[in-house]
Design a protein around this motif. Structure first.
Motif, PDB file in Angstrom:
ATOM      1  N   ASP A  43       0.856  -1.179   0.000  1.00  0.00           N
ATOM      2  CA  ASP A  43       0.000   0.000   0.000  1.00  0.00           C
ATOM      3  C   ASP A  43       0.892   1.228   0.000  1.00  0.00           C
ATOM      4  OD1 ASP A  43      -2.335   1.703   0.652  1.00  0.00           O
ATOM      5  OD2 ASP A  43      -1.256   1.914   2.539  1.00  0.00           O
ATOM      6  N   PHE A  45       0.766   4.087   1.230  1.00  0.00           N
ATOM      7  CA  PHE A  45       0.962   4.748   2.512  1.00  0.00           C
ATOM      8  C   PHE A  45       1.684   3.870   3.525  1.00  0.00           C
ATOM      9  CE2 PHE A  45      -2.206   7.509   0.726  1.00  0.00           C
ATOM     10  CZ  PHE A  45      -1.865   8.755   1.235  1.00  0.00           C
ATOM     11  N   PHE A  47       0.512   0.954   4.933  1.00  0.00           N
ATOM     12  CA  PHE A  47      -0.300   0.325   5.975  1.00  0.00           C
ATOM     13  C   PHE A  47      -0.308  -1.190   5.868  1.00  0.00           C
ATOM     14  CE2 PHE A  47      -2.138   4.577   6.253  1.00  0.00           C
ATOM     15  CZ  PHE A  47      -2.084   4.746   7.617  1.00  0.00           C
ATOM     16  N   SER A  48      -0.235  -1.695   4.647  1.00  0.00           N
ATOM     17  CA  SER A  48      -0.311  -3.141   4.499  1.00  0.00           C
ATOM     18  C   SER A  48       0.522  -3.577   3.306  1.00  0.00           C
ATOM     19  CB  SER A  48      -1.764  -3.578   4.290  1.00  0.00           C
ATOM     20  OG  SER A  48      -2.293  -2.925   3.159  1.00  0.00           O
ATOM     21  N   ASN A 259       2.576   5.141  -8.028  1.00  0.00           N
ATOM     22  CA  ASN A 259       2.615   4.663  -6.642  1.00  0.00           C
ATOM     23  C   ASN A 259       2.682   3.149  -6.492  1.00  0.00           C
ATOM     24  OD1 ASN A 259       2.470   7.248  -5.372  1.00  0.00           O
ATOM     25  ND2 ASN A 259       0.352   7.332  -6.053  1.00  0.00           N
TER      26      ASN A 259
ATOM     27  N   GLU B  64      -0.178  14.545  -9.561  1.00  0.00           N
ATOM     28  CA  GLU B  64       0.558  13.318  -9.274  1.00  0.00           C
ATOM     29  C   GLU B  64       1.684  13.593  -8.294  1.00  0.00           C
ATOM     30  OE1 GLU B  64      -0.131  14.325 -12.364  1.00  0.00           O
ATOM     31  OE2 GLU B  64      -1.277  12.733 -13.350  1.00  0.00           O
ATOM     32  N   LEU B  67       0.378  14.202  -4.707  1.00  0.00           N
ATOM     33  CA  LEU B  67       0.001  12.962  -4.024  1.00  0.00           C
ATOM     34  C   LEU B  67       1.251  12.212  -3.572  1.00  0.00           C
ATOM     35  CD1 LEU B  67      -2.067  10.835  -3.138  1.00  0.00           C
ATOM     36  CD2 LEU B  67      -2.024   9.907  -5.446  1.00  0.00           C
ATOM     37  N   THR B  68       2.242  12.099  -4.476  1.00  0.00           N
ATOM     38  CA  THR B  68       3.469  11.380  -4.123  1.00  0.00           C
ATOM     39  C   THR B  68       4.194  12.073  -2.976  1.00  0.00           C
ATOM     40  OG1 THR B  68       3.653  10.618  -6.391  1.00  0.00           O
ATOM     41  CG2 THR B  68       5.621  10.465  -5.052  1.00  0.00           C
ATOM     42  N   ILE B  71       2.339  11.256   0.214  1.00  0.00           N
ATOM     43  CA  ILE B  71       2.584   9.882   0.656  1.00  0.00           C
ATOM     44  C   ILE B  71       3.958   9.770   1.306  1.00  0.00           C
ATOM     45  CG2 ILE B  71       3.022   7.539  -0.164  1.00  0.00           C
ATOM     46  CD1 ILE B  71       0.800   8.008  -2.255  1.00  0.00           C
ATOM     47  N   PHE B  74       3.927  11.395   4.629  1.00  0.00           N
ATOM     48  CA  PHE B  74       3.186  10.616   5.618  1.00  0.00           C
ATOM     49  C   PHE B  74       4.055   9.484   6.168  1.00  0.00           C
ATOM     50  CE2 PHE B  74       0.409   7.253   7.070  1.00  0.00           C
ATOM     51  CZ  PHE B  74      -0.485   7.952   7.856  1.00  0.00           C
ATOM     52  N   THR B  92      -6.477   5.436  -3.821  1.00  0.00           N
ATOM     53  CA  THR B  92      -5.240   5.255  -3.070  1.00  0.00           C
ATOM     54  C   THR B  92      -5.370   5.843  -1.677  1.00  0.00           C
ATOM     55  OG1 THR B  92      -4.031   5.442  -5.147  1.00  0.00           O
ATOM     56  CG2 THR B  92      -2.763   5.696  -3.120  1.00  0.00           C
ATOM     57  N   VAL B  93      -5.850   7.068  -1.590  1.00  0.00           N
ATOM     58  CA  VAL B  93      -5.868   7.748  -0.295  1.00  0.00           C
ATOM     59  C   VAL B  93      -7.037   7.269   0.570  1.00  0.00           C
ATOM     60  CG1 VAL B  93      -7.134   9.798  -1.081  1.00  0.00           C
ATOM     61  CG2 VAL B  93      -5.561   9.992   0.828  1.00  0.00           C
ATOM     62  N   ALA B  96      -6.264   3.649   1.969  1.00  0.00           N
ATOM     63  CA  ALA B  96      -5.343   3.614   3.102  1.00  0.00           C
ATOM     64  C   ALA B  96      -6.040   4.141   4.340  1.00  0.00           C
ATOM     65  CB  ALA B  96      -4.098   4.436   2.781  1.00  0.00           C
ATOM     66  N   LYS B  97      -6.873   3.267   4.937  1.00  0.00           N
ATOM     67  CA  LYS B  97      -7.609   3.704   6.130  1.00  0.00           C
ATOM     68  C   LYS B  97      -6.607   3.984   7.235  1.00  0.00           C
ATOM     69  CE  LYS B  97     -11.884   1.437   4.976  1.00  0.00           C
ATOM     70  NZ  LYS B  97     -11.344   0.822   3.743  1.00  0.00           N
ATOM     71  N   GLY B  98      -6.761   5.100   7.870  1.00  0.00           N
ATOM     72  CA  GLY B  98      -5.792   5.481   8.883  1.00  0.00           C
ATOM     73  C   GLY B  98      -4.863   6.569   8.386  1.00  0.00           C
ATOM     74  N   ALA B  99      -4.876   6.805   7.084  1.00  0.00           N
ATOM     75  CA  ALA B  99      -4.030   7.886   6.555  1.00  0.00           C
ATOM     76  C   ALA B  99      -4.743   9.223   6.710  1.00  0.00           C
ATOM     77  CB  ALA B  99      -3.699   7.639   5.088  1.00  0.00           C
ATOM     78  N   MET B 310      -5.215  14.901   6.921  1.00  0.00           N
ATOM     79  CA  MET B 310      -4.314  13.793   7.216  1.00  0.00           C
ATOM     80  C   MET B 310      -4.389  13.443   8.699  1.00  0.00           C
ATOM     81  SD  MET B 310      -3.079  13.298   4.215  1.00  0.00           S
ATOM     82  CE  MET B 310      -1.671  12.214   4.348  1.00  0.00           C
ATOM     83  N   PHE B 388      -4.680   2.180  -8.289  1.00  0.00           N
ATOM     84  CA  PHE B 388      -3.670   2.381  -9.339  1.00  0.00           C
ATOM     85  C   PHE B 388      -4.306   3.055 -10.559  1.00  0.00           C
ATOM     86  CE2 PHE B 388      -0.781  -1.252  -7.680  1.00  0.00           C
ATOM     87  CZ  PHE B 388      -0.154  -0.365  -6.826  1.00  0.00           C
ATOM     88  N   GLN B 432      -3.698  -3.984  -0.697  1.00  0.00           N
ATOM     89  CA  GLN B 432      -4.664  -3.636   0.352  1.00  0.00           C
ATOM     90  C   GLN B 432      -4.951  -4.783   1.303  1.00  0.00           C
ATOM     91  OE1 GLN B 432      -6.085  -0.275   0.478  1.00  0.00           O
ATOM     92  NE2 GLN B 432      -4.287  -0.146  -0.819  1.00  0.00           N
TER      93      GLN B 432
END
Lengths: 293, 434
Positions: A43, A45, A47-48, A259, B64, B67-68, B71, B74, B92-93, B96-99, B310, B388, B432
């Protein structure tokens, strides 16, 4: 002959440390990270992640776009290396004969070397602007419906042209100094033996230039593979689209734009192995035939 | 004199006190040029409107690149409070649960009233999760619309086409005869794939267009869209359509130069076009549709980008972010943003304010985007959610370039898009997995 040696065994290690630290931090450590993450899909970010073994590599093996980028890279590197060496050599041989105003034109030729690749790319975009670019107009006049960013081969042509233009000066300077270091006596002896100028060039001058040529060959291949990134990145104008791209640019597109950390790590590992193999091959095979003194 | 300097000192110390109590937050965005200046104005105005919070915007390059950068920041624990993420980066964002902190939670937790029905219908769910909770705050929201050169159409004796059938039968031949390239378009994946699906209410992906899971398959290899692209190729060959590559500006330029009569672009292009002082009158209308595909065309959805709060920030800073979002969505700020840039106002209140102010009487074309977003909705008009997706768009652009350049056929091109997109989606699903 007396060999110089350190009396203290720690001193050489201490002197090496700064350089080693830089290599470890900026090469080994990221290289190790690239290697490990090439076996995962992660991922963005962080996370996984899933361990996928060699899947990132095998999918590249089957990927048509990757094959397309690889074959473009080969053709592009050959063209850029050959053209920038050949044109620079021709210019250097001709310039070697001129004495008057030598400094002025050498400086003028050298200037181009100071242009950074992205700036060279921007100049390419201006020259090849679709509606008013002077080079676009010139080519259209010749009957070539030139379209940067639309036609694959037109864009490839612009990439090669700009990359070669940018690289000629540095090759020129090296060739010129190589030519001027050939002893006068050798040239004069050759003049007696062979009346043909081209014969003298291929029999005497060219072999004596070989060390310079070999050095330039390696630096030019590296340039066309890696340093042309800035030229390519600016010439595609932010959209890879149907434009040609080199393998290095593809690492960037998939990793930084798309990414996909695992997939682009695998690509960069492949590039690392490729460069390593190429360097070993070059030094093993080519260096044997070249005499430095 | 003494009294004056004493007063100054007192004022200064007061200000210093205020400054130290201020909560500072950061906002990374991708708005360059004139848009960036408007972003800076919003930030300055917000800072001037109160004393508790201070926001600092920072331009981070293209969508782009932004976002990069977000990330990377973060992962290093240096993320900004607010990150602008564009439509293609949404999966993508949000994946990413928790981001991020869902904007709906952020607002309610900080006492800012939130009702999703305050937002105009086309922007409500694009950045929401499958349950309909808003995750990202829609910011610069636009929709693809059709601009046309009024003078050119008058000269050719036609009106803007409502359907593609009309374009083929009437508009294109007449414009061609009048000496124009009839049509150009910027951003094929957005206009002629994503919003093509929405306009005709066609499914774009399995799993409810990707919102309900990550084991999604793209449905791009469908007869309707292949029919469309076969026609596009045909138009190109006839000279009815100009293709200038995948870059946005290369396709907009010929319209500005008066060579191309009709150009499909973003409703957010309106501000820029108006400031150009073009040598001809221009206007805009809805994207056409194929009558052979549907008799009841539906709305399009938003493009552009949204703002994500964030995670990993203190409650104090989150409160400041919530306060900024409250300010940003106020009718006055939305109307100003709409007027300056051409992006749609995201709330009904701001839209009403623009109407009451008589803005659309002066600039009717500025209303087209929001009207199109408010057309009847359908099952497939709220957007899509695919991972993606930046790469999937790149695949589409590549294949469209090859189709139009005659390197491949429409059938083969779309088969390639389907295969490569599904490979990317499968890969994303693996990233994921927990």
């Amino acid at each position: 002959m007396k060999r110089a040696a350190f009396t203290n065994r720690w001193l050489p290690i201490l002197l090496l440390l700064p350089q080693m630290a830089i290599i470890v931090v900026f090469f080994y450590w990221p290289a190790w990270h690239a290697l490990t993450s090439s076996f995962y899909l992660q991922d963005p970010f962080g996370f996984s992640e899933t361990f996928v073994g060699f899947a990132n590599y095998t999918s590249l093996w089957k990927s048509a776009p990757y094959a397309r980028a690889a074959s473009f890279t080969v053709v592009f590197s050959l063209l850029v290396t050959f053209l920038s060496l050949a044109i620079a050599l021709l210019l250097a041989v001709k310039a070697d004969k001129v004495i008057k105003g030598a400094k002025a034109y050498r400086t003028a030729l050298m200037w181009v070397y100071a242009v950074a690749p992205p700036v060279a790319g921007v100049m390419g975009i201006i020259l090849f602007n679709q509606s008013w670019g002077p080079l676009t107009r010139f080519l259209t006049m010749l009957g070539w419906d030139f379209k940067l960013g639309v036609n694959y081969y037109d864009t490839a042509f612009a990439m090669v042209l700009v990359s070669v233009w940018k690289q000629i000066p540095v090759n020129f300077i090296f060739f010129l100094s190589g030519l001027q270091s050939i002893p006068k006596s050798v040239r004069e002896a050759a003049l007696i033996d062979n009346r043909s100028a081209s014969g003298r060039f291929w029999d005497i001058t060219f072999p004596l230039l070989a060390p310079t040529g070999f050095f330039l060959l390696i630096t030019n291949i590296t340039y066309s593979l890696f340093d042309t990134f800035g030229v390519i990145d600016t010439l595609v104008k932010g959209e890879p689209g149907n434009n040609p791209m080199t393998l290095v640019y593809k690492v960037y597109v998939d990793g930084f734009r798309g990414n996909d950390m695992g997939g682009s790590s695998a690509q960069s590992v492949i590039l690392m192995v490729l460069v390593l193999a190429m360097t070993i091959a070059q030094f093993r095979l080519v260096e044997r035939r070249i005499h430095y003194t | 004199m003494t009294r004056f300097s004493l007063a100054t000192a007192a004022a200064l110390s007061l200000m210093a006190g205020a400054a130290s109590a201020q909560t500072e937050i950061t906002w990374w965005h991708a708005m360059g040029g004139a848009l960036g200046e408007t972003v800076n104005k919003i930030a300055t105005d917000f800072n001037a409107s109160q004393t508790d919070y201070k926001i600092t915007p920072a331009f981070k390059g293209t969508y782009e690149e932004t976002l990069t950068a977000g990330i990377a920041a973060f992962r290093a624990g240096e993320q900004p409070n607010i990150l602008q993420v564009f439509d293609a980066g949404a999966a993508t964002v949000i994946g990413a649960k928790g981001a991020t902190v869902p904007v709906q939670d952020l607002l309610t937790e900080n006492g800012v009233p939130f009702d999703i029905n305050d937002y105009i219908s086309g922007v409500r769910y694009f950045y929401a999760d499958s349950a309909g909770k808003m995750i990202g705050m829609p910011f610069n929201s636009s929709s693809p619309i059709m601009y046309y050169n009024v003078d050119a159409l008058e000269k050719a004796g036609v009106t803007a086409p409502k359907t593609y059938e009309e374009f083929e039968a009437v508009t294109a031949p007449a414009l061609m005869k009048a000496g124009y390239i009839p049509l150009a378009e910027s951003h094929s994946p957005w206009i002629w794939v994503e919003n093509f699906m929405s306009r005709h209410n066609l499914p774009f992906a399995t799993n409810n267009n990707g919102y309900d899971g990550v084991d999604t398959k793209i449905l791009v290899n469908s007869p309707e869209i292949k029919m469309h692209w076969s026609h596009v190729k045909d138009w190109l060959d006839k000279g009815w359509f100009g293709y200038y590559g995948a870059a946005w500006n290369d396709n907009q330029k010929p319209f500005e130069e008066g060579k191309v009569a009709i150009w499909m672009g973003s409703s957010g292009s309106f501000g820029g076009l108006s400031k150009l002082d073009l040598p001809f009158k221009f206007s805009a209308t809805y994207l056409p549709y194929w009558e052979s595909v549907t008799k009841e065309p539906t709305q399009t959805f938003i493009g552009g980008a949204s703002l994500f709060a964030m995670s990993g920030k203190s409650a104090e800073e989150n409160k400041a972010t919530a306060a900024f979002f409250k300010y940003l969505t106020s009718p006055e700020v939305q109307y100003m943003w709409h007027r300056e840039t051409g992006y749609v106002p995201i709330t009904t209140a701001a839209y009403e304010m623009a109407k009451a102010d008589g803005y659309y009487a002066k600039a009717p074309a500025a209303e087209v985007g929001i009207q199109q977003l408010s057309l009847p909705a359908g099952a497939n008009t709220k957007g899509y959610r695919m991972g993606f997706y930046v790469q999937i768009r790149d695949v589409m652009n590549r294949e469209f370039g090859r189709i139009l350049g005659g390197e491949t056929t429409v059938d083969a091109g779309f088969a390639t898009i389907e295969t490569e997109a599904n490979d990317l989606l499968a890969k994303f699903a693996q990233t994921q997995a927990q």
